[in-house]
Design an enzyme around this catalytic site. Structure first.
Site, short mmCIF file in Angstrom:
data_model
loop_
_atom_site.label_atom_id
_atom_site.label_comp_id
_atom_site.label_asym_id
_atom_site.label_seq_id
_atom_site.Cartn_x
_atom_site.Cartn_y
_atom_site.Cartn_z
N GLU A 144 76.75 -50.22 225.55
CA GLU A 144 76.67 -49.74 226.70
C GLU A 144 78.04 -50.00 227.56
OE1 GLU A 144 73.03 -50.41 228.61
OE2 GLU A 144 71.86 -49.49 227.09
N GLU A 181 68.45 -48.06 221.18
CA GLU A 181 67.36 -48.89 222.16
C GLU A 181 66.52 -47.82 222.46
OE1 GLU A 181 69.03 -51.37 225.28
OE2 GLU A 181 70.53 -52.35 223.80
C1 FCB Z 1 69.93 -51.84 228.10
C2 FCB Z 1 70.32 -53.09 227.55
C3 FCB Z 1 69.45 -54.19 226.94
C4 FCB Z 1 68.19 -54.20 227.67
C5 FCB Z 1 67.62 -52.91 227.83
C6 FCB Z 1 66.42 -52.75 228.77
O1 FCB Z 1 70.42 -51.42 229.01
O2 FCB Z 1 71.35 -52.97 226.52
O3 FCB Z 1 70.30 -55.42 226.65
O4 FCB Z 1 68.53 -54.92 228.76
O5 FCB Z 1 68.50 -52.16 228.55
#
Ligand code: FCB
Length: 455
Positions: free
Chosen positions: A178, A357
């Site tokens: 990210e 994620e």
């Molecule tokens: C993302 C991050 C991760 C976590 C999630 C909820 O942006 O990559 O580390 O904090 O959000």
């Protein structure tokens, strides 16, 4: 660690099956779970520093203990195995490997990841290391951090040191997690380390982050020609609140800054020009050859998805009245994941996608009769998003797998330990790990390669 998951209940054959080679796993990151901030030569990262600045972290906490994973990794890999995970995404702490950010490699710090990778492989779990998940060495931040072009070169050297040790056992290398959040939250809003608040700095940081990806990518290709190269981006699909010209233009700019800023240059399309001009970015940091380095083909794009945004010119982002939300106030909106995957399919030339994620912090208050955490809301979140993934695959979106965020409750950055994202509960006082209902359901789903019944 507590009990094993129940023996899998045969799933209804009417629930959708995933492709045979679909990858099921979970994700974490170094600062959020490891603890042991001084072990074996580790230096301070910008997050160690940031946590000590008053008012930065909601509960005043830090990463010193976190989930104590640095000490408990053996037990944690056993738990992953019991949950039938086939893939585990973690990040390597730059501060363990090169405490000064550059210069000599700290072999004792690499030893930890060496042992972790061996454990994972012995358990039949494929390691997916990410080289940078926000914990920049403080020493580099003192020299300008991501505002300094040299940091990108230091990152490539650090990446090479990690590959030198682990390259024989890792098949997919991810450079950054990210970069939007690194640049935006770290340099524009100040919500994250190093806590700066400058739009101009955000543009500079964004380019140096992408340059770091490009430089490290070239090194990875040379050192591990058979490995796959990846980067992880977060996407927050955007809709205008109304069809007015103002709302449409405002939504377009947010889409450019958050969703296209990184994917477009990676795909060879360059930075979104209209939005760059709107904010007066003169692109002075972009040297000849940078965009070619950045757009060297990757093998895999990691997609992080949590929520969507409704944008109005007057009020910025808002959540529709009455919409379901998680405990951090993010709207729960699974259809936007499906829509996102189709947009990516249509817009970009990337060969393959992995959901790196997806997950939700939920209250976790309800217990089953035997005292287990009945996190039905998290379970429904994961199931509903997996359904979207399933349908997108049927619609020719090349999605190869899904990694839930997160394996554990952990340190949620500026929110501290309040939000709980884990499918496994961590009791921070005792470090006891307890799989929640969602974890047992996930294990059952993995066992059958199709969504398990929910009760
Ligand atoms: C993302 C991050 C991760 C976590 C999630 C909820 O942006 O990559 O580390 O904090 O959000």
């Amino acid at each position: 660690m507590s009990t094993r998951p129940e023996p899998a209940v045969p799933s209804s054959s009417s629930s959708p099956a995933f492709p045979d080679d679909f990858i099921w796993g979970a994700a974490t990151s170094s600062f959020q779970i490891e603890g042991s901030p001084h072990a074996d030569g580790k230096s301070a990262s910008i997050w160690d520093t940031f946590c000590r600045e008053p008012g930065r972290i909601a509960d005043g906490s830090n990463g010193d203990d976190a989930c104590d994973h640095y000490v408990r990794y053996t037990e944690d890999v056993s738990l992953m195995r019991q949950l039938r995970l086939a893939a585990y995404r973690f990040s390597v702490a730059w501060t363990r490997v090169k405490p000064d950010g550059r210069g000599p490699t700290n072999e004792a710090g690499l030893d930890f990841y060496d042992r972790l990778v061996d454990r994972l492989l012995a358990a039949g779990i494929t390691p997916y290391p990410t080289l940078y998940h926000w914990d920049l060495p403080q020493a580099l931040s003192d020299g300008g951090g991501w505002l300094n072009r040299d940091t990108a070169h230091a990152f490539a050297d650090y990446a090479a040191a990690v590959l030198d040790r682990l390259g024989d056992r890792v098949s997919t290398w991810t450079t950054l997690n990210e970069p939007f959040v690194s640049a935006n939250h770290g340099y524009v809003t100040g919500e994250h380390a190093p806590g700066h608040t400058s739009m101009a700095e955000g543009f500079t940081a964004s380019h140096h982050l992408l340059l770091a990806h490009g430089l490290a990518g070239a090194r990875i290709r040379r050192l591990a020609p058979d490995a796959r190269l990846a980067i992880v981006l977060n996407f927050t699909p955007v809709q205008p609140a109304t069809d007015s010209d103002e709302d449409t233009a405002a939504a377009g700019r947010v889409d450019d800054l958050e969703n296209r800023w990184y994917a477009d240059p990676l795909a060879g399309f360059g930075y979104p020009d209209t939005t760059a001009d709107h904010y007066g970015w003169d692109r002075a940091e972009v040297h000849d050859g940078d965009l070619a380095l950045i757009s060297a083909p990757i093998d895999l794009l990691g997609v992080n998805y949590y929520t969507r945004q409704i944008i109005s010119a007057a009020d910025g982002a808002r959540v529709p009245d009455g919409a379901p939300c998680n405990t951090m106030g993010w709207e729960v909106h699974p259809p936007s994941l499906g829509a996102l995957l189709r947009t990516l399919r249509d817009r970009y030339p990337f060969r393959s996608y992995l959901i790196t994620e997806n997950g939700a912090p939920m209250p976790d208050a309800a217990r089953t009769d035997d005292g287990r955490i009945a996190d039905d809301d998290r379970l429904a979140y994961i199931r509903d998003h997996l359904l979207q993934v399933h349908d997108a695959i049927a619609d020719d979106c090349p999605v190869e797998g899904y990694l839930v965020w997160s394996l554990f409750d952990n340190f949620e950055w500026a929110h501290g330990y309040g939000p709980r994202f884990g499918i496994v509960e961590v009791d921070y006082a005792t470090q006891r790990r307890t799989p929640k209902k969602s974890a047992l359901w996930y294990a059952d789903t993995i066992a059958h390669n199709r969504l398990a019944p929910t009760s």
